[in-house]
Design an enzyme around this catalytic site. Sequence first.
Site, PDB file in Angstrom:
ATOM      1  N   GLY A  37       0.996  -1.410  -0.064  1.00  0.00           N
ATOM      2  CA  GLY A  37      -0.086   0.095   0.041  1.00  0.00           C
ATOM      3  C   GLY A  37       0.693   1.254  -0.037  1.00  0.00           C
ATOM      4  N   THR A  38       0.234   2.315   0.537  1.00  0.00           N
ATOM      5  CA  THR A  38       0.874   3.609   0.621  1.00  0.00           C
ATOM      6  C   THR A  38       2.030   3.526   1.415  1.00  0.00           C
ATOM      7  OG1 THR A  38      -1.172   4.656   0.715  1.00  0.00           O
ATOM      8  CG2 THR A  38       0.486   6.089   1.197  1.00  0.00           C
ATOM      9  N   GLY A 180       2.361  19.923   7.829  1.00  0.00           N
ATOM     10  CA  GLY A 180       1.942  19.159   8.687  1.00  0.00           C
ATOM     11  C   GLY A 180       3.225  18.153   8.562  1.00  0.00           C
ATOM     12  N   VAL A 181       2.827  16.708   9.245  1.00  0.00           N
ATOM     13  CA  VAL A 181       3.905  16.018   9.107  1.00  0.00           C
ATOM     14  C   VAL A 181       4.577  15.790   7.571  1.00  0.00           C
ATOM     15  CG1 VAL A 181       4.600  13.377   9.494  1.00  0.00           C
ATOM     16  CG2 VAL A 181       2.976  14.589  11.000  1.00  0.00           C
ATOM     17  N   GLU A 201       2.014  27.528   5.886  1.00  0.00           N
ATOM     18  CA  GLU A 201       0.968  26.685   6.694  1.00  0.00           C
ATOM     19  C   GLU A 201      -0.034  27.709   7.308  1.00  0.00           C
ATOM     20  OE1 GLU A 201       0.352  23.618   8.126  1.00  0.00           O
ATOM     21  OE2 GLU A 201      -0.824  24.771   8.946  1.00  0.00           O
ATOM     22  N   ILE A 265      -1.685  18.887   2.304  1.00  0.00           N
ATOM     23  CA  ILE A 265      -2.670  19.413   3.121  1.00  0.00           C
ATOM     24  C   ILE A 265      -3.617  18.431   3.653  1.00  0.00           C
ATOM     25  CG2 ILE A 265      -2.776  21.631   1.913  1.00  0.00           C
ATOM     26  CD1 ILE A 265      -5.370  20.414   0.658  1.00  0.00           C
ATOM     27  N   ARG A 267      -4.882  13.943   3.756  1.00  0.00           N
ATOM     28  CA  ARG A 267      -5.152  12.760   2.791  1.00  0.00           C
ATOM     29  C   ARG A 267      -6.729  12.431   3.061  1.00  0.00           C
ATOM     30  NH1 ARG A 267      -1.129   9.916   0.687  1.00  0.00           N
ATOM     31  NH2 ARG A 267      -2.427   7.967   0.545  1.00  0.00           N
ATOM     32  N   HIS A 438      23.757   4.769  31.275  1.00  0.00           N
ATOM     33  CA  HIS A 438      24.692   5.606  31.077  1.00  0.00           C
ATOM     34  C   HIS A 438      25.694   5.242  30.119  1.00  0.00           C
ATOM     35  CE1 HIS A 438      26.440   9.543  31.787  1.00  0.00           C
ATOM     36  NE2 HIS A 438      27.746   8.780  32.162  1.00  0.00           N
TER      37      HIS A 438
END
Length: 459
Positions: A37-38, A180-181, A201, A265, A267, A438
């Site tokens: 898919g996408t 956006g993302v 934006e 913008i 989906r 650490h």
Amino acid sequence: MKPLVVIGGGPAGYVAAITAARQGKQVTLIEQKDLGGTCLNEGCMPTKSLLASAEAYEKIKQAEQFGINLPLEQVKINWDGVQHHKTTIVKNLVKGISYLMKKNSIKVIKGEASFLTNHCLAVRNENHVEEIEAEQFIIAAGSEPASLPFAPFDGKWIIHSKQAMSLPAIPSSLLIVGGGVIGCEFASIYSQMGTKVTIVEAADQLLPGEDADIAFTLQEELEKKGVAIYTSSSLTEMQPKDKTALFKHKEELHELQAEYALISIGRKPRVLGLGLEQVGVHFSKQGIDVNEHMQTNIPNIYACGDVVGGIQLAHVAFHEGTVAALHACGKDKSVNYRAVPRCIYTHPEIASVGMTEKQARSEYGDIRVGEFSFTANGKAMIANESVGKVKVIVEPQFNEIIGLSIVGSYATELIGQGTIMMHGELTTDIMEDFIAAHPTLSEAIHEALLQSAGQAVHS
Ligand SMILES: Cc1cc2nc3c(=O)[nH]c(=O)nc-3n(C[C@H](O)[C@H](O)[C@H](O)COP(=O)(O)OP(=O)(O)OC[C@H]3O[C@@H](n4cnc5c(N)ncnc54)[C@H](O)[C@@H]3O)c2cc1C
């Protein structure tokens, strides 16, 4: 068990198919394009491959800071090589899904499916139409890029994300409409590769929905790379003939020329063409309506992933696909959106889970906020990645952790810790006592938790 058909081979669909097959169902999966898919073909994976190339380039340019001498003037991006790396990864991942289909005895049919009745689909491909009957169906048809009414995609100048990742060469300039993302990820990719990027934006910050000062750290870093950012700005006109866009910023009209204009913008769920009207499945342009089991109003038809709207992320699609399949197999499963991580693969990365400070203040009032900056973290300094911070949000009654936002290197890996804290409803009282190795970036999370209780050691 009776046959089940899945429509769509993206993250929601292939996971649903595998889950149902493992429950003993006879499963058929219908995909009109490519498995994956996408996410695999036009989304998560190719963008992250481009980002990895851009970041490798950025790191090589910092060689001297690590004590390595290189003839930097000879370091160049080979765009064909970048594309080759991307396509190789995509091909291998798609092959992997194909293998999983075979391994789980899932029949894959290539074609476009649409309902004829609630027990029968028509599947069209180039040569013929086939009718497929089943007891149950899972719709996982995904989503597609939304366009602007006055600026339809032409693939030449006005482009969408799929086109933006396979341009013939690195563009000299790029206008990104939508911060956006997806817009921010492309801004990161191309600004690191030398493109002059401008973002327009509409909201008053990049990444609307994310914590404002976390998003602002990204804005500052993008600006350092030469990205021009116009928030609270709206596009008013596009003139493809001379590749010029007009936009309004603070009542002032700006004119901008760019080699390409990427419209990012949002989906829209792919709800048309599935014959949903034919069988009476309720839907709107926001997506297919489902209950907590991902079941539509027609009990033998489920829907999951981007096609139901909501949070359009691959890992949400995986989860919804699993729930849909298990419920269809008789298990009492429902979706759990309590702790959904949100990851933005920019440089620096951003990742968050739960509430932002602003959301928490409006819901809980007097919250506690703990912060720790990577500038005081040894591991981040060593990697020359000390931009950013961890911010933890704690509610006042039980000291429960209700939000974690991170901006900085490897934020998308670190957020797993926040996801587990949120999912387990952990409190800072428990988390303050844990031991972080650490030196690690994880120490910043520990310190932010300590700081929320006024106990931070290193700040
Ligand atoms: C540029 C970009 C970057 C992204 N990056 C991330 C990321 O880093 N992390 C993340 O979590 N998410 C990311 N996403 C979002 C993620 O790709 C989607 O949330 C996810 O792919 C949704 O999965 P899905 O299965 O619902 O739909 P899709 O992946 O869209 O799959 C749906 C499939 O159904 C097929 N189909 C549709 N209709 C029919 C039909 N009638 N018959 C047969 N087949 C049909 C389609 O061809 C498609 O293959 C990104 C998206 C984009 C565009």
